[in-house]
Design an enzyme around this catalytic site. Structure first.
Site, mmCIF file in Angstrom:
data_model
loop_
_atom_site.group_PDB
_atom_site.id
_atom_site.type_symbol
_atom_site.label_atom_id
_atom_site.label_comp_id
_atom_site.label_asym_id
_atom_site.label_seq_id
_atom_site.Cartn_x
_atom_site.Cartn_y
_atom_site.Cartn_z
ATOM 1 N N HIS A 1 0.841 -1.205 0.000
ATOM 2 C CA HIS A 1 0.000 0.000 0.000
ATOM 3 C C HIS A 1 0.875 1.252 0.000
ATOM 4 O O HIS A 1 0.705 2.157 -0.817
ATOM 5 C CB HIS A 1 -0.905 -0.018 1.241
ATOM 6 C CG HIS A 1 -1.757 1.199 1.447
ATOM 7 N ND1 HIS A 1 -3.132 1.188 1.299
ATOM 8 C CD2 HIS A 1 -1.426 2.459 1.799
ATOM 9 C CE1 HIS A 1 -3.605 2.400 1.547
ATOM 10 N NE2 HIS A 1 -2.596 3.199 1.859
ATOM 11 N N GLU A 2 1.836 1.285 0.933
ATOM 12 C CA GLU A 2 2.646 2.506 1.076
ATOM 13 C C GLU A 2 3.527 2.753 -0.130
ATOM 14 O O GLU A 2 3.609 3.875 -0.624
ATOM 15 C CB GLU A 2 3.495 2.440 2.357
ATOM 16 C CG GLU A 2 2.699 2.321 3.644
ATOM 17 C CD GLU A 2 1.530 3.272 3.753
ATOM 18 O OE1 GLU A 2 0.593 2.961 4.492
ATOM 19 O OE2 GLU A 2 1.525 4.316 3.077
ATOM 20 N N HIS B 1 1.745 4.221 -3.080
ATOM 21 C CA HIS B 1 1.560 5.679 -3.054
ATOM 22 C C HIS B 1 2.709 6.370 -3.792
ATOM 23 O O HIS B 1 2.507 7.372 -4.480
ATOM 24 C CB HIS B 1 1.505 6.196 -1.620
ATOM 25 C CG HIS B 1 0.162 6.081 -0.982
ATOM 26 N ND1 HIS B 1 -0.986 6.623 -1.535
ATOM 27 C CD2 HIS B 1 -0.218 5.485 0.172
ATOM 28 C CE1 HIS B 1 -2.015 6.364 -0.745
ATOM 29 N NE2 HIS B 1 -1.578 5.672 0.293
ATOM 30 N N HIS C 1 -10.145 7.557 3.076
ATOM 31 C CA HIS C 1 -10.131 6.166 3.539
ATOM 32 C C HIS C 1 -11.532 5.584 3.649
ATOM 33 O O HIS C 1 -11.691 4.398 3.916
ATOM 34 C CB HIS C 1 -9.438 6.068 4.908
ATOM 35 C CG HIS C 1 -7.976 6.347 4.856
ATOM 36 N ND1 HIS C 1 -7.454 7.602 5.080
ATOM 37 C CD2 HIS C 1 -6.931 5.539 4.577
ATOM 38 C CE1 HIS C 1 -6.146 7.554 4.951
ATOM 39 N NE2 HIS C 1 -5.795 6.315 4.660
#
Ligand SMILES: CCCCC[C@H](S)C(=O)N[C@@H](Cc1ccccc1)C(=O)N[C@@H](C)C(=O)O
Ligand SMILES: [Ca+2]
Ligand SMILES: [Zn+2]
Length: 302
Positions: free
Chosen positions: A143-144, A147, A228
């Site tokens: 996920h990170e 980004h 989110h």
């Protein structure tokens, strides 16, 4: 790239024995993998907030201390995320130019989050109730780092619909990278005392309080316009698409849309168009194309 000096081993957040590349530096082994792109470097903030903190090192290349587990998992998982983008899309790190992949663990106190700050990944330890150290889960690291990929490609702004798309792309690729087809997000590090739950579900976003249809889009000033929360809508569309066209084709469609057609202010309807265009480029306007259109119809986005 210089070959890494050594192969280290250690115990990760979930108690697994992991092996990874390290480098011998001034008589100690550090979590630096020089074999991937511009390197994978893992640091500790020692529960402070200054970044990147100190490179995690060990005298005997065996990172088995409890305090090293978060770093072991981060280092190992980021190697896997690097490999995912390289092996599937021939992408050399997030900038496709071999940028060094820096992570810092033990950020803050009881910090129940992880983030990309524009230069590096940062992981909290969690408070032991909501989260355990967040680097322990491959879908979080995926996920990170996604980004960062998004920042260097679509550049989706981090607010309102573009922000929810940004968040969704990180969940979608975190799911692809983790590869366990559970469509759950964060399950490995979320609520250790509650088995089987997750922070989010892509197959049923409503299970954890997210909308799964445009008719339930949440207009709020919180969380950069609910990024989110509203990510549940594109996440559901992704789930439906993956289930229809299959894992491999879906990955290619999503990667092409993210890196070729999406842009900073793309709205959900633009994401539908981008994914349809990517599908058409790759597979024409047959079954896959109709599946993507149907997925976005089902979440109420035309
Ligand atoms: C600095 C505060 C904002 C954090 C934003 C980062 S990118 C983020 O979205 N973090 C993820 C972490 C994550 C990812 C996958 C699985 C579990 C947890 C996230 O979803 N954070 C939630 C808790 C949030 O910020 O609401
Ligand atoms: Ca998962
Ligand atoms: Zn995020």
């Amino acid at each position: 790239n210089a070959a890494s000096d050594a192969t280290g081993s250690g115990t990760g957040v979930l108690g697994k024995k992991l092996t990874f590349n390290t480098t011998l530096n001034n008589g100690a082994y550090v979590l630096v993998d020089q074999s991937r792109g511009g390197g994978v470097e893992t640091y500790s903030a020692n529960n402070g907030s200054s970044l990147p903190g100190d490179l995690v090192s060990d005298a005997d290349n065996s990172f088995t201390d409890k305090g090293q587990a978060a770093a072991v998992s981060a280092h190992y998982n980021i190697e896997k995320v690097y490999d995912y983008y390289k092996n599937n899309f021939n992408r050399n790190s997030y900038d496709n130019k071999g940028a060094t992949l820096k992570s810092t663990v033990h950020y803050g106190n009881d910090y129940n989050n992880a983030f990309w700050n524009g230069q590096q990944m940062v992981y909290g330890d969690g408070d032991g109730r909501t989260f355990i150290p967040l680097s322990g889960s491959l879908d979080v690291t995926g996920h990170e780092l996604t980004h960062a990929v998004t920042e260097y490609t679509a550049g989706l702004q981090y607010r309102s619909q573009p922000g929810a798309l940004n968040e969704s792309m990180s969940d979608v690729f975190g799911n692809f990278i983790e590869g366990n087809h559970d469509y759950l997000v964060g399950e490995d590090v979320y609520t250790p005392n509650t088995p089987g739950d997750a922070l989010r579900s892509m197959s049923d976003p409503t299970k954890y309080g997210q909308p799964d249809n445009m008719s339930d889009y949440v207009h709020t000033g919180q969380d950069n316009g609910g990024v989110h929360t509203n990510s549940g809508i594109p996440n559901k569309a992704a789930y439906l698409t993956i289930e229809s066209v299959g894992w491999d084709k879906a990955q290619k469609i999503y990667y092409r849309a993210l890196t070729t057609y999406l842009s900073p202010r793309s709205q959900f309807s633009d994401a539908r168009a981008a994914l349809l265009q990517a599908t058409s480029d790759l597979y024409g306007q047959g079954a896959e194309y109709n599946a993507v259109a149907s997925a976005w119809d089902q979440v109420g986005v035309k």
